[in-house]
Design a protein around this motif. Structure first.
Motif, short mmCIF file in Angstrom:
data_model
loop_
_atom_site.label_atom_id
_atom_site.label_comp_id
_atom_site.label_asym_id
_atom_site.label_seq_id
_atom_site.Cartn_x
_atom_site.Cartn_y
_atom_site.Cartn_z
N VAL A 1 88.74 -0.02 13.57
CA VAL A 1 88.83 -1.02 14.65
C VAL A 1 90.29 -1.27 15.02
O VAL A 1 90.66 -1.31 16.20
CB VAL A 1 88.13 -2.33 14.23
CG1 VAL A 1 88.52 -3.48 15.18
CG2 VAL A 1 86.62 -2.16 14.23
N ALA A 2 91.15 -1.44 14.01
CA ALA A 2 92.58 -1.67 14.28
C ALA A 2 93.20 -0.46 14.95
O ALA A 2 94.00 -0.58 15.88
CB ALA A 2 93.30 -1.99 12.97
N THR B 1 100.12 5.18 15.43
CA THR B 1 98.88 4.45 15.15
C THR B 1 98.54 4.35 13.66
O THR B 1 97.58 3.67 13.31
CB THR B 1 97.71 5.09 15.90
OG1 THR B 1 97.74 6.51 15.72
CG2 THR B 1 97.79 4.78 17.39
N SER C 1 91.90 -0.16 18.61
CA SER C 1 92.48 -1.20 19.47
C SER C 1 93.93 -0.88 19.81
O SER C 1 94.37 -1.07 20.95
CB SER C 1 92.37 -2.57 18.79
OG SER C 1 93.11 -2.61 17.58
N THR D 1 91.17 -8.45 13.52
CA THR D 1 91.66 -7.09 13.29
C THR D 1 92.15 -6.45 14.59
O THR D 1 93.17 -5.75 14.60
CB THR D 1 90.54 -6.22 12.68
OG1 THR D 1 90.08 -6.83 11.47
CG2 THR D 1 91.04 -4.82 12.38
N ILE D 2 91.44 -6.67 15.68
CA ILE D 2 91.88 -6.14 16.98
C ILE D 2 93.26 -6.69 17.34
O ILE D 2 94.16 -5.94 17.74
CB ILE D 2 90.85 -6.48 18.08
CG1 ILE D 2 89.56 -5.70 17.86
CG2 ILE D 2 91.43 -6.19 19.46
CD1 ILE D 2 88.43 -6.12 18.77
N THR D 3 93.41 -7.98 17.17
CA THR D 3 94.70 -8.62 17.47
C THR D 3 95.82 -8.05 16.59
O THR D 3 96.91 -7.72 17.07
CB THR D 3 94.61 -10.14 17.26
OG1 THR D 3 93.52 -10.65 18.02
CG2 THR D 3 95.88 -10.84 17.67
N GLY E 1 94.81 -2.68 9.50
CA GLY E 1 93.38 -2.90 9.57
C GLY E 1 92.72 -2.78 8.21
O GLY E 1 91.88 -3.62 7.83
N ILE F 1 86.58 -9.07 13.09
CA ILE F 1 86.76 -8.03 14.10
C ILE F 1 87.80 -8.48 15.13
O ILE F 1 88.72 -7.74 15.49
CB ILE F 1 85.43 -7.69 14.80
CG1 ILE F 1 84.47 -6.99 13.83
CG2 ILE F 1 85.66 -6.83 16.04
CD1 ILE F 1 84.90 -5.60 13.44
N PHE F 2 87.65 -9.71 15.61
CA PHE F 2 88.62 -10.27 16.57
C PHE F 2 90.02 -10.29 15.95
O PHE F 2 91.01 -9.91 16.58
CB PHE F 2 88.20 -11.68 16.97
CG PHE F 2 89.23 -12.42 17.76
CD1 PHE F 2 89.42 -12.15 19.10
CD2 PHE F 2 90.03 -13.39 17.14
CE1 PHE F 2 90.40 -12.83 19.82
CE2 PHE F 2 91.00 -14.06 17.86
CZ PHE F 2 91.19 -13.78 19.21
N GLY G 1 95.91 -5.14 15.10
CA GLY G 1 96.18 -3.75 15.45
C GLY G 1 97.13 -3.63 16.62
O GLY G 1 98.07 -2.82 16.61
N ILE G 2 96.92 -4.47 17.64
CA ILE G 2 97.79 -4.43 18.83
C ILE G 2 99.19 -4.92 18.48
O ILE G 2 100.20 -4.31 18.89
CB ILE G 2 97.17 -5.28 19.96
CG1 ILE G 2 95.87 -4.63 20.44
CG2 ILE G 2 98.15 -5.43 21.12
CD1 ILE G 2 95.08 -5.47 21.42
#
Length: 696
Positions: A46-47, A71, A50, A95-97, A78, A92-93, A99-100
């Protein structure tokens, strides 16, 4: 379909980059292994995704993303989140943040480190962002209430192995947050399959560091139980085989760095424990970056300037390059025409000493080696006197001295050592001084632009000069008599041998040569040119090869066969095949038959070159040779000799003792453009048709 495959390769390359490999197959194995703990596997991907999608959203080039370099830090972040929290909509939210943020921080840090420090970022973004996250989550009560989970113990093999074996495997698995013996064994097998050098370094680093820690703590048993010793593995791999050329010296440096890191690791663990944060890879980053910076500062000769996909490939490239390109990066032409003799070279026995060690003197000699006729008492007796001196570079004239008298034989001018001279600023960023020119013979003035071969004056005997000669040196500033820089000469012959870029020896007779325009045109390849070849053995066609001219992001041109890329270029009067990516056997034949070609024809003129081990060997043979070559860089060498048999035809020989090889080669140039025929032993590749445009 092709885009989907490329996306998958990018994802898998991110996993392999964690172990310093650019191998999507190895990455695929690591990817699957992370799902032994689904929370780690899902959070990692996920990370990564994203970060990748955000990079594409901000128009980051696909080429820069394809290796996984940008990456793999988001991937690690992540997985660190997945190690702490189970997968929920909230994580999940989160982890996405994360990762970016990690991607953005990685790009910024890379820009700063590469420009100002000339250092890699390693996994420093992961350490900073993960530490920040671990500190931040103490305020996120929802995460603690809903997402913490107990870790399962997969180490059923641990009871069947001695602690000094299981400790290595668990530490290796911890690199991907999976401190498990089985996972570590899988990872070690992946490393061994891709690079024997990295596998050896992983063992060397782990045991050097753990044994040192055992001595310091007084308990070897506890030392082997410490899974944070994966830092030792990473340090050894980075310093022993990635950023330094694999060699005995790099292995020693790796061991010293690992032993030094035991103190850093202990200190970091003690300090970080106060905040409830694991050490992560901070000791690895601190020690590795510190050593790399200092080694760069002192000019350590085995820093890898070009890093290939594995240490073996980096080593092969390095060994081949030092044999192929013996000159220096600063290269100039000889400052004359015709045959001249080297009177004094670098570290010469008379005046080329200390700060002025990098200089050359040239004279003209007769068949007896004498520089003069008659008794040599008059300036006019000397063959070099008042012979034309030519510009060795293209650039701007910045200094001219022309009014000093020529010394009579037996006298020198000690006050004006350099005599009459011209200093030219080369557009590549250095200055060239040509000295001891004849009185009032200089034809250029300050501010003039000169090209290679432009007439600048006549050879004289001004300054500290016991006989007429040309003195030439390269320097960093326009001041007369500035300290000198190493350089080399391009495109010249000695006897009937051609040198692309080299340093002639004292007493050697040399003659500059200049490119033949027709040969230059034949070896000029335009984008989207297509060449279709028939591949034959014994006159019978067995295959067909199609080559398309393409350009890499760095501006290098290459032939693309679909299975591989053959990079080529022209430099200072020589055409080169530089390297091959991929595994196309027919491209290897092109390289073997013509690793370089002088763009100047003289019947019987010959030249020498060296061919990478990877071109002429395969599988275990190549792996064994390169592994052993890391202990002795002179162990293996594949030597090529080419000769102009006739106009447009080059015959060659390839000789090697390790690997054992003896081959004959034949190349015929096409009458208009490119190569018409290539033959290595009994395999012939012959041009069928040439297509000018992409549409045909």
């Amino acid at each position: 379909m092709k885009d989907k495959i490329n996306h998958l390769k990018t994802i898998f390359n991110s996993y392999s980059e964690i172990l310093f490999l650019e191998n999507y197959i190895a990455g695929a194995v690591l990817f699957l292994a992370t799902f032994i703990n689904p929370n780690i596997g899902v959070a990692g991907i996920v990370a990564l995704l994203s970060a990748y999608m955000f990079a594409r959203f901000i128009n980051m080039e696909k080429t820069f993303l394809s290796t996984g370099f940008y990456t793999y830090n988001p991937l690690l972040v992540g997985m660190s989140i997945g190690y702490l929290f189970k997968i929920t909509p909230l994580t999940i939210f989160f982890t996405i943040t994360a990762g970016i943020i990690t991607l953005v921080f990685s790009i910024m840090l890379y820009s700063i480190f590469s420009y100002y420090l000339r250092l890699p970022i390693l996994s420093l973004p992961f350490v900073v962002i993960s530490s920040t996250i671990y500190l931040a989550v103490s305020n996120y009560s929802n995460l603690f209430v809903d997402s913490l989970y107990p870790h399962m113990n997969f180490s059923f093999l641990e009871n069947y192995l001695p602690v000094w074996v299981s400790g290595y495997f668990k530490s290796l698995g911890t690199i991907l947050f999976l401190p498990d013996v089985l996972i570590g064994a899988v990872f070690s097998a992946v490393i061994f399959a891709v690079s024997r050098i990295l596998f050896m370094l992983s063992l060397l680093g782990y045991y050097a560091g753990t044994i040192s820690a055992g001595f310091l703590t007084g308990s070897f048993y506890q030392a082997f139980l410490d899974i944070s010793h994966f830092n030792f593995i990473l340090i050894a791999m980075v310093l022993g085989g990635i950023f330094l050329i694999p060699s005995i010296r790099s292995y020693i440096i790796a061991v010293i760095a690992v032993i030094s890191s035991t103190i850093v690791l202990s200190a970091v663990k003690t300090f970080w424990a106060f905040y409830g944060i694991p050490a992560f890879t901070l000791p690895f980053n601190f020690i590795s970056l510190t050593f790399l910076y200092v080694l760069g500062l002192v000019g350590f000769p085995l820093i890898a300037k070009v890093i290939r996909k594995t240490p073996e490939e980096t080593l092969d490239y390095y060994i081949t390059s030092i044999n192929r390109f013996k000159g220096y990066s600063i290269s100039i032409h000889l400052p004359f025409s015709g045959k001249w003799t080297v009177w004094q070279g670098f570290d010469g026995k008379w005046t080329h000493k200390g700060s002025w060690r990098y200089a050359y003197d040239f004279v003209i000699t007769d068949e007896n080696g004498k520089t003069y006729r008659n008794d040599g008492l008059q300036l006019t007796d000397y063959y070099a006197y008042r012979k034309p001196v030519l510009s060795p570079v293209r650039g701007r004239v910045v200094k001219v001295v022309s009014d000093l008298p020529d010394n009579p034989i037996g006298q020198v001018d000690r006050e004006n050592n350099w005599g009459n001279l011209v200093i030219i600023y080369d557009i590549r960023g250095f200055y060239v001084e040509i000295s001891h020119l004849a009185h009032k013979s200089i034809s250029v003035k300050e501010g003039d632009w000169v090209e290679v071969g432009s007439f600048i004056g006549l050879c004289g005997n001004s300054g500290y000069s016991p006989q007429p000669h040309i003195h030439i040196q390269v320097q960093p500033s326009p001041e007369i008599g500035s300290y000198t820089l190493p350089f080399s000469f391009v495109s010249y012959t000695s006897g009937n041998r051609f040198f692309s870029n080299n340093l002639p020896s004292e007493g050697e007779v040399v003659e500059p040569v200049f490119p033949d325009k027709s040969l230059e045109l034949k070896m000029t390849f335009i984008l989207d040119y297509q060449f279709v070849y028939d591949v034959k053995i014994g006159g019978k066609q067995i295959d067909q090869l199609k080559l398309v001219v393409k350009m890499a992001p760095d501006g290098t041109f290459y032939f693309d066969s679909g299975r591989g890329q053959l990079y080529f270029g022209k430099h200072e009067g020589t055409f080169y095949f530089y390297r091959i990516d991929g595994n196309d056997p027919y491209l290897k034949l092109f390289f073997m038959a013509l690793p370089r070609m002088p763009l100047f024809y003289r019947k019987g003129m010959y030249w020498e070159d060296h061919i990478p081990i990877k071109i002429v060997s395969e599988g275990l043979t190549r792996a064994g040779i390169l592994f052993l070559s890391s202990f002795n860089h002179n162990l293996a060498s594949v030597k090529y000799t080419g000769i102009w048999a006739e106009e447009g035809v080059i015959e060659g020989k390839i000789l090697s003792t390790l690997p054992k090889l003896e081959s004959t080669t034949y190349v015929q140039l096409d009458e208009t453009v490119g190569i018409k025929k290539v033959q290595v032993d009994d395999i012939m590749i012959e041009l069928n048709r040439f297509i000018h445009t992409k549409e045909g």
